[in-house]
Design a protein around this motif. Structure first.
Motif, PDB file in Angstrom:
ATOM      1  N   LYS A 277      99.229-119.835  25.041  1.00 35.74           N
ATOM      2  CA  LYS A 277      99.030-119.960  26.425  1.00 35.74           C
ATOM      3  C   LYS A 277      97.854-118.886  27.077  1.00 35.74           C
ATOM      4  O   LYS A 277      96.866-119.196  27.720  1.00 35.74           O
ATOM      5  N   ARG A 278      98.494-117.811  26.883  1.00 31.14           N
ATOM      6  CA  ARG A 278      97.730-116.540  27.343  1.00 31.14           C
ATOM      7  C   ARG A 278      96.284-116.340  26.577  1.00 31.14           C
ATOM      8  O   ARG A 278      95.241-116.095  27.222  1.00 31.14           O
ATOM      9  N   ILE A 279      96.323-116.655  25.254  1.00 32.45           N
ATOM     10  CA  ILE A 279      95.152-116.593  24.516  1.00 32.45           C
ATOM     11  C   ILE A 279      94.152-117.585  25.132  1.00 32.45           C
ATOM     12  O   ILE A 279      92.955-117.498  25.209  1.00 32.45           O
ATOM     13  N   PHE A 280      94.729-118.702  25.169  1.00 30.65           N
ATOM     14  CA  PHE A 280      93.873-120.189  25.991  1.00 30.65           C
ATOM     15  C   PHE A 280      93.321-119.612  27.162  1.00 30.65           C
ATOM     16  O   PHE A 280      92.012-119.933  27.439  1.00 30.65           O
ATOM     17  N   ASN A 281      93.836-118.906  28.000  1.00 27.87           N
ATOM     18  CA  ASN A 281      93.462-118.388  29.326  1.00 27.87           C
ATOM     19  C   ASN A 281      92.394-117.517  29.218  1.00 27.87           C
ATOM     20  O   ASN A 281      91.496-117.357  29.803  1.00 27.87           O
TER      21      ASN A 281
END
Length: 398
Positions: A6-10
């Motif tokens: 999720k962090r990478i997606f953000n």
């Protein structure tokens, strides 16, 4: 969704990503650390160099790397240990730089780590018919990611080899995205341990862009200084070379290498251009007792001559390319003077003229490669051998 992904997606969704690019070259002076703001991707990439520093290596650490650098008989245990030690030291240097710049680790989106090359073995160098191109960079990305808490993209060169390249040089990708200019033929010349350049045609046609090693930049001069001048790692301001005279017989023998005649693109390293190469040339030319200053003057001319010959292969003599120089060799006044004398039709610039600190350029280019790994689409570099159209780097999670 897994919190890390999720962090990478953000990060991918951000209009600008804060990426730290890292470079440690064959000169092993230290770690170049460039904090970049990168937006867009492909030919729409835009980069701001926010901060830059070189974190110096201690003499002891340099000696540890040199004990396994470009050696076929390297101690395998030391290779394993240094893979981890290089990464941990790089992580420590990154955290110190972040603090020095008034940032926090959580402010940084991604680290782009080149690692430390210890052996480069394209087929053109090893010549073994049953083995592929190969290269090895140490400084494990997982260690950097875990110690810093920052997503790290590392080990860029392996994908290049897997896709049919030789693992080097990689500058062609970032150079094309950042520095191409319609209507102006450009050479992005990097004089590191090995000299390499990217040719950027004024047509902006990616299928005509290429990057190639051309031969020794600083590596032979640095190796000779380190062996014969205690406490020195390079010839500052070319003071040693400037006190000597070029020996024509030695220069002629130094130029006797199949690599120098090979077609572009090509790649090489200290595995070929080393003190053994020099001693063999001295033996053939009867110059083993040549004064050290004369050897240095000849090595400097050798580097200049191979760069000049390579540039002239790209352009007719009446053409006027713009040459933008970066790398440690740009600080060698004797080498620069010889280049300008021989390439009198070219205009010479620093990448400062393109708003990129020349000492930071390679670290910035790895930040660009990491950005392409995250958000880039395909860029077609054609179907030429050695220039695969590929995005590179392994993602290492904290």
């Amino acid at each position: 969704m897994n919190s890390t992904w999720k962090r990478i997606f953000n990060i991918i969704q951000k209009p600008e990503r804060l990426i730290i690019g890292l470079m440690s070259g064959t000169s092993m002076d230290g770690l170049d650390i460039a904090l970049c703001g990168v937006s867009g991707s492909g030919t729409d990439t835009s980069v701001r160099l926010i901060e830059f520093k070189t974190a110096d290596y201690t003499n002891e650490f340099k000696a540890e790397i040199k004990s396994i650098f470009s050696r076929r008989d390297a101690d395998l245990q030391m290779v394993c240990l240094m893979n981890e030690k290089v990464a941990l030291l790089h992580a420590e240097m990154i955290l110190e730089a972040i603090a020095e710049w008034g940032q926090q680790p959580e402010d940084i989106d991604v680290i782009a780590s080149h690692g430390q090359t210890i052996f480069h073995a394209p087929h053109s160098l090893h010549g073994l018919s049953n083995y592929p191109n190969a290269t090895l960079q140490i400084g494990d990305g997982d260690h950097i990611a875990v110690k810093t808490g920052i997503v790290t993209i590392a080990d860029f060169r392996q994908k290049h080899i897997a896709a049919g390249g030789e693992g080097a040089p990689l500058a062609v990708y970032g150079d094309y995205l950042l520095f191409s200019k319609k209507g102006e033929d450009r050479i992005m010349l990097n004089i590191g341990g090995i000299a390499n350049f990217t040719y950027l045609p004024g047509s902006n046609d990616a299928t005509k862009v290429f990057s190639t090693d051309v031969g020794p930049g600083n590596t032979l001069m640095d190796q000779f200084v380190q062996k014969h001048y205690e406490g020195l790692y390079y010839d500052e301001n070319a003071s040693i070379a400037s006190a000597g005279a070029v020996n024509p017989a030695l220069l002629k023998e130094l130029l006797q290498s199949e690599f120098l005649e090979a077609d572009f693109p090509k790649t090489t390293g200290p595995e070929l251009f080393n003190l053994e190469y020099l001693i063999a040339a001295q033996s053939r030319s009867g110059t083993l007792l040549l004064p050290k200053e004369d050897v240095m003057a000849t090595l400097c001319r050798f580097s200049a001559q191979v760069i000049v010959a390579a540039v002239e292969r790209c352009f007719e003599r009446d053409k006027t390319p713009s040459i933008f120089i970066s790398g440690g060799g740009m600080h060698n006044p004797l080498l620069l003077r010889q280049l300008k004398e021989k390439l009198s039709n070219a205009s010479f610039h620093s990448t400062d003229d393109l708003e990129i600190n020349p000492d930071a350029k390679e670290a910035v280019l790895f930040a660009i490669l990491a950005n392409e790994t995250l958000v880039g689409e395909d860029v077609d570099f054609g179907s030429r051998e050695g220039v695969p159209s590929v995005r590179m780097g392994k993602i290492c999670l904290p």
